[in-house]
Write a protein that holds these residues in place. Structure first.
Motif, mmCIF file in Angstrom:
data_model
loop_
_atom_site.group_PDB
_atom_site.id
_atom_site.type_symbol
_atom_site.label_atom_id
_atom_site.label_comp_id
_atom_site.label_asym_id
_atom_site.label_seq_id
_atom_site.Cartn_x
_atom_site.Cartn_y
_atom_site.Cartn_z
ATOM 1 N N PHE A 176 -9.194 -10.176 -17.967
ATOM 2 C CA PHE A 176 -8.247 -10.077 -17.586
ATOM 3 C C PHE A 176 -8.948 -10.347 -15.941
ATOM 4 C CE2 PHE A 176 -6.503 -8.669 -21.248
ATOM 5 C CZ PHE A 176 -5.510 -10.254 -21.850
ATOM 6 N N ARG A 177 -8.558 -11.182 -15.331
ATOM 7 C CA ARG A 177 -8.983 -10.845 -13.182
ATOM 8 C C ARG A 177 -7.913 -11.846 -12.920
ATOM 9 N NH1 ARG A 177 -15.619 -12.875 -13.878
ATOM 10 N NH2 ARG A 177 -15.566 -11.709 -15.488
ATOM 11 N N ASN A 178 -7.178 -11.079 -11.717
ATOM 12 C CA ASN A 178 -6.432 -11.266 -10.891
ATOM 13 C C ASN A 178 -6.614 -12.098 -10.087
ATOM 14 O OD1 ASN A 178 -3.485 -11.385 -10.084
ATOM 15 N ND2 ASN A 178 -3.827 -9.348 -8.829
ATOM 16 N N GLU A 179 -7.447 -13.735 -10.374
ATOM 17 C CA GLU A 179 -8.143 -14.114 -9.062
ATOM 18 C C GLU A 179 -7.122 -14.590 -8.764
ATOM 19 O OE1 GLU A 179 -10.672 -15.124 -9.835
ATOM 20 O OE2 GLU A 179 -11.809 -15.299 -11.541
ATOM 21 N N ILE A 180 -7.562 -15.075 -7.369
ATOM 22 C CA ILE A 180 -6.853 -15.425 -6.327
ATOM 23 C C ILE A 180 -6.165 -16.360 -6.321
ATOM 24 C CG2 ILE A 180 -6.186 -15.136 -3.713
ATOM 25 C CD1 ILE A 180 -7.256 -12.342 -5.083
ATOM 26 N N ILE A 186 -7.836 -25.340 -17.245
ATOM 27 C CA ILE A 186 -7.731 -23.420 -17.866
ATOM 28 C C ILE A 186 -9.738 -23.445 -17.221
ATOM 29 C CG2 ILE A 186 -6.440 -23.838 -19.756
ATOM 30 C CD1 ILE A 186 -9.212 -25.116 -20.917
ATOM 31 N N PHE A 187 -9.873 -24.490 -16.017
ATOM 32 C CA PHE A 187 -11.200 -23.402 -15.363
ATOM 33 C C PHE A 187 -10.781 -22.513 -15.182
ATOM 34 C CE2 PHE A 187 -14.078 -22.621 -11.954
ATOM 35 C CZ PHE A 187 -15.531 -23.117 -13.201
ATOM 36 N N ARG A 188 -10.109 -21.455 -13.635
ATOM 37 C CA ARG A 188 -9.942 -20.138 -13.238
ATOM 38 C C ARG A 188 -8.334 -20.192 -13.542
ATOM 39 N NH1 ARG A 188 -12.812 -18.056 -10.506
ATOM 40 N NH2 ARG A 188 -14.303 -20.224 -9.901
ATOM 41 N N VAL A 189 -8.961 -19.566 -14.536
ATOM 42 C CA VAL A 189 -7.621 -18.372 -15.656
ATOM 43 C C VAL A 189 -7.346 -17.049 -14.661
ATOM 44 C CG1 VAL A 189 -6.692 -20.396 -16.403
ATOM 45 C CG2 VAL A 189 -8.440 -18.511 -17.176
ATOM 46 N N ARG A 190 -5.917 -16.401 -15.082
ATOM 47 C CA ARG A 190 -6.176 -15.251 -15.057
ATOM 48 C C ARG A 190 -6.018 -14.241 -16.228
ATOM 49 N NH1 ARG A 190 -1.553 -15.541 -10.075
ATOM 50 N NH2 ARG A 190 -2.595 -14.884 -8.839
ATOM 51 N N GLU A 260 -19.436 -26.868 -11.944
ATOM 52 C CA GLU A 260 -19.541 -25.187 -12.002
ATOM 53 C C GLU A 260 -19.644 -24.638 -13.045
ATOM 54 O OE1 GLU A 260 -16.551 -23.432 -9.278
ATOM 55 O OE2 GLU A 260 -15.163 -25.430 -8.859
ATOM 56 N N GLU A 261 -19.733 -23.213 -12.922
ATOM 57 C CA GLU A 261 -19.902 -22.146 -13.724
ATOM 58 C C GLU A 261 -19.281 -22.300 -15.261
ATOM 59 O OE1 GLU A 261 -20.604 -18.257 -12.479
ATOM 60 O OE2 GLU A 261 -20.136 -17.248 -14.320
ATOM 61 N N LEU A 262 -20.516 -22.242 -16.814
ATOM 62 C CA LEU A 262 -19.561 -22.277 -18.191
ATOM 63 C C LEU A 262 -20.342 -21.278 -18.207
ATOM 64 C CD1 LEU A 262 -18.956 -23.807 -20.081
ATOM 65 C CD2 LEU A 262 -20.970 -25.198 -20.660
ATOM 66 N N GLU A 263 -21.685 -20.840 -17.798
ATOM 67 C CA GLU A 263 -21.962 -19.462 -18.520
ATOM 68 C C GLU A 263 -23.072 -18.763 -17.594
ATOM 69 O OE1 GLU A 263 -23.715 -19.852 -22.626
ATOM 70 O OE2 GLU A 263 -24.455 -18.303 -22.672
ATOM 71 N N PRO A 317 -26.469 -13.244 -21.891
ATOM 72 C CA PRO A 317 -24.944 -14.657 -21.918
ATOM 73 C C PRO A 317 -23.993 -14.428 -22.214
ATOM 74 C CG PRO A 317 -27.198 -14.558 -23.779
ATOM 75 C CD PRO A 317 -26.464 -12.754 -23.395
ATOM 76 N N SER A 318 -22.630 -14.722 -20.690
ATOM 77 C CA SER A 318 -21.822 -14.466 -20.365
ATOM 78 C C SER A 318 -20.882 -15.870 -20.516
ATOM 79 C CB SER A 318 -21.211 -13.634 -20.249
ATOM 80 O OG SER A 318 -20.164 -13.255 -19.522
ATOM 81 N N ALA A 319 -20.282 -16.396 -22.018
ATOM 82 C CA ALA A 319 -19.883 -17.776 -21.829
ATOM 83 C C ALA A 319 -18.058 -17.232 -22.102
ATOM 84 C CB ALA A 319 -20.033 -18.200 -22.912
ATOM 85 N N GLY A 320 -17.672 -18.772 -21.360
ATOM 86 C CA GLY A 320 -15.771 -18.637 -20.796
ATOM 87 C C GLY A 320 -15.743 -19.357 -22.133
ATOM 88 N N VAL A 321 -14.512 -19.306 -23.103
ATOM 89 C CA VAL A 321 -14.594 -20.070 -24.149
ATOM 90 C C VAL A 321 -13.433 -21.200 -23.269
ATOM 91 C CG1 VAL A 321 -12.631 -19.711 -25.973
ATOM 92 C CG2 VAL A 321 -14.173 -17.842 -25.633
HETATM 93 P P1 ATP Z 1 -16.854 -17.433 -10.851
HETATM 94 O O1 ATP Z 1 -18.601 -17.282 -10.453
HETATM 95 O O2 ATP Z 1 -16.443 -18.740 -11.751
HETATM 96 O O3 ATP Z 1 -15.634 -16.491 -10.376
HETATM 97 P P2 ATP Z 1 -18.185 -14.955 -12.730
HETATM 98 O O4 ATP Z 1 -19.245 -15.102 -12.418
HETATM 99 O O5 ATP Z 1 -17.589 -14.229 -12.277
HETATM 100 O O6 ATP Z 1 -17.655 -16.744 -12.367
HETATM 101 P P3 ATP Z 1 -19.001 -14.196 -15.577
HETATM 102 O O7 ATP Z 1 -18.655 -12.272 -14.719
HETATM 103 O O8 ATP Z 1 -20.687 -14.312 -14.952
HETATM 104 O O9 ATP Z 1 -18.252 -15.213 -13.800
HETATM 105 O O10 ATP Z 1 -17.958 -14.398 -16.206
HETATM 106 C C1 ATP Z 1 -18.881 -14.346 -17.755
HETATM 107 C C2 ATP Z 1 -18.166 -16.180 -17.575
HETATM 108 O O11 ATP Z 1 -16.725 -15.851 -18.032
HETATM 109 C C3 ATP Z 1 -18.119 -17.021 -16.534
HETATM 110 O O12 ATP Z 1 -19.132 -18.006 -16.343
HETATM 111 C C4 ATP Z 1 -17.186 -18.006 -16.825
HETATM 112 O O13 ATP Z 1 -16.956 -18.966 -18.514
HETATM 113 C C5 ATP Z 1 -15.710 -17.046 -17.514
HETATM 114 N N1 ATP Z 1 -14.521 -16.290 -16.668
HETATM 115 C C6 ATP Z 1 -15.178 -16.385 -15.567
HETATM 116 N N2 ATP Z 1 -14.174 -15.999 -14.687
HETATM 117 C C7 ATP Z 1 -13.126 -16.350 -15.578
HETATM 118 C C8 ATP Z 1 -12.345 -17.061 -15.148
HETATM 119 N N3 ATP Z 1 -10.735 -16.240 -13.918
HETATM 120 N N4 ATP Z 1 -10.876 -18.159 -15.809
HETATM 121 C C9 ATP Z 1 -12.396 -18.607 -16.923
HETATM 122 N N5 ATP Z 1 -13.068 -18.304 -17.181
HETATM 123 C C10 ATP Z 1 -13.953 -17.218 -16.360
#
Ligand code: ATP
Length: 454
Positions: A176-180, A186-190, A260-263, A317-321
């Motif tokens: 969980f992250r309180n994204e601004i 579903i790319f950037r979610v909380r 953009e970042e996937l993993e 290695p940390s990937a977002g589902v």
């Molecule tokens: P970003 O720079 O895009 O905010 P991050 O570098 O903070 O990502 P990490 O902390 O490295 O992300 O988290 C590992 C993985 O978790 C990311 O590569 C991404 O796939 C996933 N992830 C991180 N934040 C989110 C989010 N808010 N929504 C969806 N997936 C996320």
């Protein structure tokens, strides 16, 4: 330019039941999504493919499923309380709040004004009250990454499995992250899911393993259907590294909204194990390593050759589902012109990811014999263990083919009059990608599909 647009994906996801906005009927909770009947299958298939590659196909990784509620001390000593924040700016004109690193040319992302405040830090962690008294002092966090529990359970896992480096602990779960500014579907979610591996190695071998995991992870994404040329490796500049990292590669993908970042694949060194160890009431691990004494410290490994304790380095290695789901759907989405001038939408997912593996379609929904045979075939195919097999008795074969093309079902089996009139009984199999049909004996079906889904 990406071939697939976000509008095409969002529309397909809603129409066919992959992904819905959370609390849709009340206008939605921003940055939170629910996976529908097909989305949950696709997501589970992606997670299972990761689990299989990380744990079953290897001999050096163990699994873990830790709690989401996280003790405050864990995230204090991991550094998240003080550093897990994004600098934010406010627009004085339209009052929009945005991440400083998202601003281009010093202009507000909403109205274009250059009258912005100085960047201020904003902590991204969700807090919640624990226990009956809500006076602000008894709180825990919803974890912002799954990794910390892997570090805090390190000793329990090592003691119960007798692992020596190099070895890893893998976990899939919600974060969980309180994204601004949650955005781009579903790319950037909380609320999202992560698939994280912490791979523990001897210091000095970390750079070699960092390269190894970068290659492994690219290969895995390619096996999930992503084209290699759509995956970019971005080496993070030293000044942009996270507080724990010595070096990080981001695997980026060509999403509909851009690259953009996937993993992330980070070399976290001994930052986390070292920090948690320092906070134990026992002797300081770092001192022990330096003085080469037997250690009672918690988060260390014993080097049998050198006869000393050491804190292993960690490659992560940390990937977002959710980003993974978006990526495989982006890659699979295809619009194909048909000879009659129509266009068909087809989701060319890798078969192991498809929500439905086989749809069994009775040609006539009110013919008892045809429906009974279709049901019997469904039950038989289910026993093969290939995954979800569906009885599709909507009564219109053309529509059923269109629906199953759109949701990525690799095969449709149609039961018709010939199937019940002739012996041995035969059915047609239609291939999603080629649209070719072949006739096959019912008794051969199970073996046929077992071969297709190995
Ligand atoms: P970003 O720079 O895009 O905010 P991050 O570098 O903070 O990502 P990490 O902390 O490295 O992300 O988290 C590992 C993985 O978790 C990311 O590569 C991404 O796939 C996933 N992830 C991180 N934040 C989110 C989010 N808010 N929504 C969806 N997936 C996320």
């Amino acid at each position: 330019m990406p071939a697939t647009s976000m509008e095409q994906l969002v529309s397909l996801c809603k129409r066919r039941g992959f992904i819905f906005q959370s609390a849709d009927i009340y206008g939605g909770l921003q940055g939170v999504y629910d996976y529908g009947p097909l989305g949950v299958e696709l997501k589970n298939n992606l997670k299972n493919a990761w689990w299989r590659a990380m744990i079953y196909e290897r001999d050096d990784v163990e699994g873990l499923d830790a709690s989401i509620l996280t003790l405050r001390q864990v995230l204090k000593y991991s550094g998240h309380e003080s550093t897990f924040s994004d600098p934010l700016c406010d627009c004085r004109k339209c009052k929009t709040r945005m991440r400083a690193d998202h601003i281009k040319d010093g202009k507000c992302m909403n109205c274009g004004s250059t009258d912005l405040t100085e960047p201020r830090p904003f902590n991204l962690m969700f807090k919640t009250n624990v226990g009956p008294i809500d006076d602000g002092s008894n709180y825990a966090y919803l974890r912002p990454e799954t990794a910390q529990a892997i570090f805090t359970q390190f000793k329990n896992v090592v003691d119960s499995t007798s692992r020596k480096a190099p070895f890893g602990i893998a976990q899939i779960g919600k974060s969980f992250r309180n994204e601004i500014t949650p955005r781009n579907f579903i790319f950037r979610v909380r609320e999202f899911e992560q698939m994280e591996l912490e791979f523990f190695v001897k210091p000095g071998e970390d750079e070699k393993w960092h390269e190894y995991w970068k290659e492994q992870r690219i290969d895995w994404w390619v096996r999930q259907g992503l084209k290699r040329e759509n995956i970019h490796v971005h080496t993070i500049a030293k000044e942009d590294l996270a507080h724990y990292s010595k070096a990080t590669y981001d695997l980026e993908y060509l999403f509909p909204h851009g690259i953009e970042e996937l993993e992330g694949i980070a070399n976290r060194q001994d930052y986390d194990l070292g920090n948690h160890t320092k906070q134990q009431n026992e002797l300081d691990l770092i001192a022990h390593v330096h003085e080469n004494k037997d250690s009672t410290a918690k988060l260390a490994l014993f080097d049998d050759e050198e006869k000393k304790w050491y804190a292993p380095f960690v490659i992560e290695p940390s990937a977002g589902v959710d980003r993974g789901v978006l990526a495989v759907m982006t890659e699979a989405y295809t619009e194909e012109p048909l000879p009659n001038g129509d266009t068909r939408i087809v989701l060319k997912l890798k078969k192991h990811l498809s929500p439905v593996k086989v749809a069994v379609i009775p040609l006539k929904r009110n013919n008892e014999q045809i429906v009974a045979l279709a049901r019997q075939i469904k039950d038989e195919l289910l026993k093969t263990g290939i995954g979800r097999v569906m009885l599709e008795d909507s009564g219109n074969v053309g529509k059923a083919y269109r629906r199953h093309d759109e949701i990525g079902t690799p095969y449709c089996v149609t039961v018709d009059f010939e199937s019940i009139e002739q012996t041995p009984a035969t059915v047609t199999i239609r291939d999603r990608d080629t649209m070719q049909q072949e006739r096959i004996e019912v008794s051969q079906l199970a073996d046929y599909f077992k071969k297709q889904f190995v």
